[in-house]
Design a protein around this motif. Structure first.
Motif, PDB file in Angstrom:
ATOM      1  N   ARG A  71       0.849  -1.193   0.000  1.00 42.77           N
ATOM      2  CA  ARG A  71       0.000   0.000   0.000  1.00 42.77           C
ATOM      3  C   ARG A  71       0.881   1.237   0.000  1.00 42.77           C
ATOM      4  O   ARG A  71       1.806   1.354   0.804  1.00 42.77           O
ATOM      5  CB  ARG A  71      -0.908  -0.025   1.235  1.00 42.77           C
ATOM      6  CG  ARG A  71      -2.064   0.965   1.130  1.00 42.77           C
ATOM      7  CD  ARG A  71      -3.168   0.585   2.102  1.00 42.77           C
ATOM      8  NE  ARG A  71      -2.788   0.773   3.492  1.00 42.77           N
ATOM      9  CZ  ARG A  71      -3.016   1.901   4.179  1.00 42.77           C
ATOM     10  NH1 ARG A  71      -3.620   2.914   3.600  1.00 42.77           N
ATOM     11  NH2 ARG A  71      -2.655   1.995   5.442  1.00 42.77           N
ATOM     12  N   ARG A  72       0.594   2.147  -0.935  1.00 46.74           N
ATOM     13  CA  ARG A  72       1.339   3.415  -0.991  1.00 46.74           C
ATOM     14  C   ARG A  72       0.719   4.365   0.028  1.00 46.74           C
ATOM     15  O   ARG A  72      -0.497   4.603  -0.014  1.00 46.74           O
ATOM     16  CB  ARG A  72       1.212   3.993  -2.412  1.00 46.74           C
ATOM     17  CG  ARG A  72       1.855   5.346  -2.597  1.00 46.74           C
ATOM     18  CD  ARG A  72       3.354   5.193  -2.773  1.00 46.74           C
ATOM     19  NE  ARG A  72       3.985   6.444  -3.194  1.00 46.74           N
ATOM     20  CZ  ARG A  72       4.822   7.159  -2.444  1.00 46.74           C
ATOM     21  NH1 ARG A  72       5.099   6.773  -1.206  1.00 46.74           N
ATOM     22  NH2 ARG A  72       5.391   8.254  -2.909  1.00 46.74           N
ATOM     23  N   ILE A  73       1.527   4.874   0.983  1.00 46.69           N
ATOM     24  CA  ILE A  73       0.992   5.839   1.959  1.00 46.69           C
ATOM     25  C   ILE A  73       1.830   7.120   1.934  1.00 46.69           C
ATOM     26  O   ILE A  73       3.023   7.096   1.617  1.00 46.69           O
ATOM     27  CB  ILE A  73       0.950   5.241   3.398  1.00 46.69           C
ATOM     28  CG1 ILE A  73       2.325   4.748   3.854  1.00 46.69           C
ATOM     29  CG2 ILE A  73      -0.061   4.118   3.500  1.00 46.69           C
ATOM     30  CD1 ILE A  73       2.373   4.290   5.319  1.00 46.69           C
ATOM     31  N   ALA A  74       1.165   8.244   2.241  1.00 42.87           N
ATOM     32  CA  ALA A  74       1.858   9.543   2.233  1.00 42.87           C
ATOM     33  C   ALA A  74       2.493   9.827   3.588  1.00 42.87           C
ATOM     34  O   ALA A  74       3.488  10.557   3.674  1.00 42.87           O
ATOM     35  CB  ALA A  74       0.869  10.651   1.866  1.00 42.87           C
ATOM     36  N   ALA A  75       1.909   9.279   4.678  1.00 36.64           N
ATOM     37  CA  ALA A  75       2.418   9.559   6.027  1.00 36.64           C
ATOM     38  C   ALA A  75       2.353   8.290   6.865  1.00 36.64           C
ATOM     39  O   ALA A  75       1.455   7.459   6.689  1.00 36.64           O
ATOM     40  CB  ALA A  75       1.589  10.655   6.686  1.00 36.64           C
ATOM     41  N   LEU A  76       3.296   8.142   7.792  1.00 41.83           N
ATOM     42  CA  LEU A  76       3.339   6.966   8.659  1.00 41.83           C
ATOM     43  C   LEU A  76       2.066   6.820   9.493  1.00 41.83           C
ATOM     44  O   LEU A  76       1.670   5.714   9.858  1.00 41.83           O
ATOM     45  CB  LEU A  76       4.562   7.030   9.583  1.00 41.83           C
ATOM     46  CG  LEU A  76       5.912   6.784   8.872  1.00 41.83           C
ATOM     47  CD1 LEU A  76       7.069   7.285   9.729  1.00 41.83           C
ATOM     48  CD2 LEU A  76       6.092   5.304   8.568  1.00 41.83           C
ATOM     49  N   SER A  77       1.406   7.935   9.759  1.00 42.69           N
ATOM     50  CA  SER A  77       0.180   7.881  10.574  1.00 42.69           C
ATOM     51  C   SER A  77      -0.936   7.118   9.854  1.00 42.69           C
ATOM     52  O   SER A  77      -1.890   6.665  10.471  1.00 42.69           O
ATOM     53  CB  SER A  77      -0.294   9.307  10.904  1.00 42.69           C
ATOM     54  OG  SER A  77      -0.495  10.026   9.694  1.00 42.69           O
ATOM     55  N   GLU A  78      -0.824   6.945   8.519  1.00 42.06           N
ATOM     56  CA  GLU A  78      -1.853   6.202   7.765  1.00 42.06           C
ATOM     57  C   GLU A  78      -1.659   4.683   7.863  1.00 42.06           C
ATOM     58  O   GLU A  78      -2.541   3.913   7.490  1.00 42.06           O
ATOM     59  CB  GLU A  78      -1.791   6.576   6.269  1.00 42.06           C
ATOM     60  CG  GLU A  78      -2.129   8.018   5.959  1.00 42.06           C
ATOM     61  CD  GLU A  78      -1.864   8.321   4.478  1.00 42.06           C
ATOM     62  OE1 GLU A  78      -1.922   7.374   3.659  1.00 42.06           O
ATOM     63  OE2 GLU A  78      -1.581   9.489   4.153  1.00 42.06           O
ATOM     64  N   ALA A  79      -0.498   4.248   8.346  1.00 41.08           N
ATOM     65  CA  ALA A  79      -0.190   2.807   8.365  1.00 41.08           C
ATOM     66  C   ALA A  79      -1.045   2.071   9.396  1.00 41.08           C
ATOM     67  O   ALA A  79      -1.448   2.649  10.408  1.00 41.08           O
ATOM     68  CB  ALA A  79       1.286   2.604   8.674  1.00 41.08           C
ATOM     69  N   ARG A  80      -1.305   0.780   9.077  1.00 39.93           N
ATOM     70  CA  ARG A  80      -2.028  -0.088  10.027  1.00 39.93           C
ATOM     71  C   ARG A  80      -1.132  -1.294  10.328  1.00 39.93           C
ATOM     72  O   ARG A  80      -1.324  -2.374   9.775  1.00 39.93           O
ATOM     73  CB  ARG A  80      -3.352  -0.556   9.397  1.00 39.93           C
ATOM     74  CG  ARG A  80      -4.291   0.601   9.047  1.00 39.93           C
ATOM     75  CD  ARG A  80      -5.641   0.083   8.536  1.00 39.93           C
ATOM     76  NE  ARG A  80      -5.560  -0.546   7.224  1.00 39.93           N
ATOM     77  CZ  ARG A  80      -5.733   0.105   6.073  1.00 39.93           C
ATOM     78  NH1 ARG A  80      -5.981   1.411   6.070  1.00 39.93           N
ATOM     79  NH2 ARG A  80      -5.649  -0.541   4.922  1.00 39.93           N
TER      80      ARG A  80
END
Length: 698
Positions: free
Chosen positions: A55-64
């Motif tokens: 999964r491409r994420i812009a910020a670490l806070s979006e990670a699960r």
């Protein structure tokens, strides 16, 4: 590598050595050969086994976490290990949240070159939380912002020791470049109906799946490639079948008098299935084409009678028949079962096994060569050089150990006028497996039980209730019953706690005295025969056995079957064992004794057996649970090795391929039409060289 005569030059690069691909040296070649990949063609047909979603994420806070992500970070600083054996840590940030990259034993100049402090990098890998902080151990990808991003879904190839995903991916890509554009060999209507891509497109798509759905056997690319394998295989079988049919046989037309004598002697008429199979065989034998037929019947469906009626056609026509069984026990038993029928017909039947003394053997061989013996029953030893028939017209093979297609081809080539051939199998085989293994044979199926065969009550019982079982056995024996007691091993071994036959024999002997006998595969044959004879005559009432009694043992008075540690047997084996009872007029019982707790597989096996006596249904469940090679027994299966196709899940495609191959050969026997020429290409690609030679002989 030398190229076989006839292979299209466009395919030469695919059949060169695997080390002709860039980046494959001696080590890479050895590692690939361990996987059965010896040439670029093999690599093209080795598809990814699974895939990773990134999964491409812009910020670490979006990670699960834990999850596999792709993110751009700035490298802050390196923390080399202060103590040997500790990891090298690299501190990064997305501008708001920190991330630690962890490496074990990296080279200093490599890691600092890959992740220079102050620079931005794209990293992709498994993000986890450690003590509440985000970390990524050994990222799968480290890229600059100018590099292309890793795919959102990344294929994962099967590997052997010494191979990496990178090497496999690059090598597969290079091998795909060697695949030439080919003419379409699949029926255009089928391609339209199924929405399949072309062969080359299918390969490209299958090697670069975009989502988990693309990995499914039902995805258009994979289904098409599976069909290509099935079609080449079924084309081979169709050619083998045509070749056998071209072999001149001899018309053996009987007048029916011997068959009528046998049928009049029986207590009841044959079933519809037996009558139908016997007629199909008689019609085949009456034609001047050589018969190649498979007689497939469930446990107790009455194959022996059909085989006898077939043998009598040969004798009525003035010739001889031979019945070959895989073991001495079975050969002697076939002879015992057929002897009363032979007497009713007024013909001579003899048995020949390795145990016959020289004088007896010599007399049988003399009588056989003179035509004094009409039907011979024996093991495969009847094919020895000193065994000569006067006029052999029919060979019946009781095929517990199967021939592959190649061996059937060799057999077909023996002799000036090879005999008609009837192969019997007692294992019900799901249709897809029958097509892949016996597609070159005509098939007769016995799917009815003869009248008088009793249904068998099947019960599951825990081995903790052993005392109840022996108590019930005691009262049944008092009324004259006979029982089999099957154990999985011969003696106690350290590697297994399965109750052994010898220990069980000792304990039952203590309870039931001289009524108990023991048989297992390691006993001298005369002792085994004596124990079986005592049981058959009723001198003994309990026969403790290993699986030597699985196939063919026939004592109609036996009505109880106890199978100990039933969960350790395969489904087909349990079905065969159960089929040893229910052969007479008495109500029969099969006790499946298991050791609790049962796991899911064991429970499914035993409940399937408890709920049905239909061997074909049981075989289908067995196939779903174990896979094709295990159901048939890979060593002697004669099963083709498909790289992409999956017999368990794509059986429907196998049936389509069979009909397609036969229809095309009817229309285009020399494969000279545009589609026929394309099909030759497919056969070369799928390494069906033997079959191509059959096309060339026309």
């Amino acid at each position: 590598m030398t190229q076989p005569k006839g292979r299209p030059p466009a395919l030469f690069p695919l059949f060169a050595g695997i080390d002709t691909l860039p980046g494959i040296g001696p080590k890479g070649r050895a590692a690939l050969e361990q996987m059965g990949v010896e040439k670029p063609r093999d690599l093209v047909m080795t598809l990814p086994a699974s895939g990773i979603t990134r999964r491409r994420i812009a910020a670490l806070s979006e990670a699960r976490p834990p999850e596999i992500v792709t993110i751009t970070v700035t490298i802050l600083r390196h923390h080399p290990p202060q103590v040997r054996g500790r990891p090298w840590r690299v501190h990064c940030t997305d501008g708001t949240t920190d991330l630690t990259l962890v490496f074990f034993r990296p080279r200093e100049n490599w890691i600092e070159g890959q992740l220079p402090a102050g620079q931005r990098r794209i990293v992709s890998g498994k993000l986890e939380l450690f003590d509440g902080h985000a970390q990524m151990v050994h990222p799968d990808h480290i890229l600059s912002e100018a590099d292309p991003l890793p795919p959102a879904f990344e294929p994962v190839y099967p590997l052997s020791a010494g191979l990496t995903q990178g090497v496999m991916t690059r090598s597969a890509k290079a091998a795909l470049q060697l695949v030439p554009e080919v003419q379409e060999w699949i029926d255009p209507q089928l391609i339209r109906e199924r929405g399949w891509p072309s062969f080359t497109q299918a390969l490209v798509q299958a090697h670069a799946p975009q989502s988990p759905a693309d990995m499914s056997p039902d995805s258009p690319a994979r289904a098409r490639l599976a069909y290509d394998e099935f079609l080449a295989h079924q084309m081979t079988l169709a050619l083998v079948r045509r070749e056998k049919r071209r072999l001149k046989g001899r018309a053996s037309a009987g007048d029916g008098r011997l068959r009528r004598a046998v049928l009049d002697h029986l207590p009841w008429p044959p079933t519809g299935a037996q009558a139908r199979a016997a007629q199909e065989i008689a019609d085949d034998m009456a034609s001047d084409r050589r018969m190649n037929r498979l007689l497939q019947g469930d446990v107790g469906a009455g194959k022996t009678l059909v085989a006898m009626l077939a043998a009598l056609v040969a004798v009525e026509a003035g010739g001889q028949a031979v019945l070959m069984a895989p073991t001495e026990i079975l050969a002697r038993q076939h002879a015992r079962a057929l002897e009363p029928l032979a007497r009713a017909a007024g013909i001579r039947l003899a048995a020949l096994t390795g145990r016959d003394k020289t004088a007896t053997r010599q007399q049988i061989l003399t009588d056989l060569a003179d035509g004094g013996i009409d039907i011979l029953v024996g093991t495969h030893a009847v094919f020895q050089k000193d065994v000569h028939f006067n006029d052999l017209r029919l060979a019946i093979i009781d095929e517990q150990h199967r021939f592959g297609v190649g061996q059937r081809l060799e057999l077909a080539a023996k002799g000036d006028v090879p005999p008609d051939m009837l192969i019997m199998t007692a294992t019900p085989i799901p249709r897809s497996l029958a097509l892949s293994q016996y597609g070159d044979l005509d098939v007769s199926v016995l799917d009815e039980k003869p009248p008088g065969r009793q249904p068998i009550t099947t019960v599951m019982i825990s081995d903790q209730r052993l005392d109840q079982v022996t108590d019930r056995l005691k009262s049944a024996l008092a009324q004259g019953a006979r029982a089999y007691w099957v154990c999985p091993l011969v003696d106690e071994s350290e590697v297994s706690d399965l109750t052994a036959a010898e220990a069980r024999f000792t304990s039952l002997r203590a309870q039931f005295g001289d009524l108990v006998r023991l048989v297992h595969g390691q006993m001298p044959t005369d002792q085994r025969d004596a124990a079986m004879a005592d049981f058959a005559s009723g001198v003994a009432q309990i026969l403790v056995a290993t699986t030597v009694i699985e196939v063919g043992v026939d004592v109609p008075q036996a009505t109880i079957m106890v199978i100990e540690r039933a969960e350790s047997f395969g489904l087909s084996q349990l079905h065969q064992l159960r089929g040893r009872v229910g052969r007479g007029t008495g109500a029969s019982t099969c006790l499946l004794m298991y050791h609790p707790p049962l796991n899911e597989t064991g429970a499914r096996r035993l409940t399937t057996l408890r709920d049905t006596e239909d061997g074909f249904r049981i075989a289908q469940v067995d196939l779903e649970m174990r896979g094709a090679g295990d159901v048939i027994g890979t060593a002697q299966s004669g099963l083709p090795r498909f790289r992409i196709a999956d017999l368990e899940h794509q059986s429907g495609l196998m049936a389509v391929a069979r009909n397609d191959a036969r229809a095309l050969l009817e229309r285009d026997p020399t494969l000279d039409s545009p589609r026929g020429v394309a099909l030759r290409h497919l056969m070369w690609l799928m390494q069906q060289d033997q079959a191509i030679r059959l096309v060339q002989v026309g």
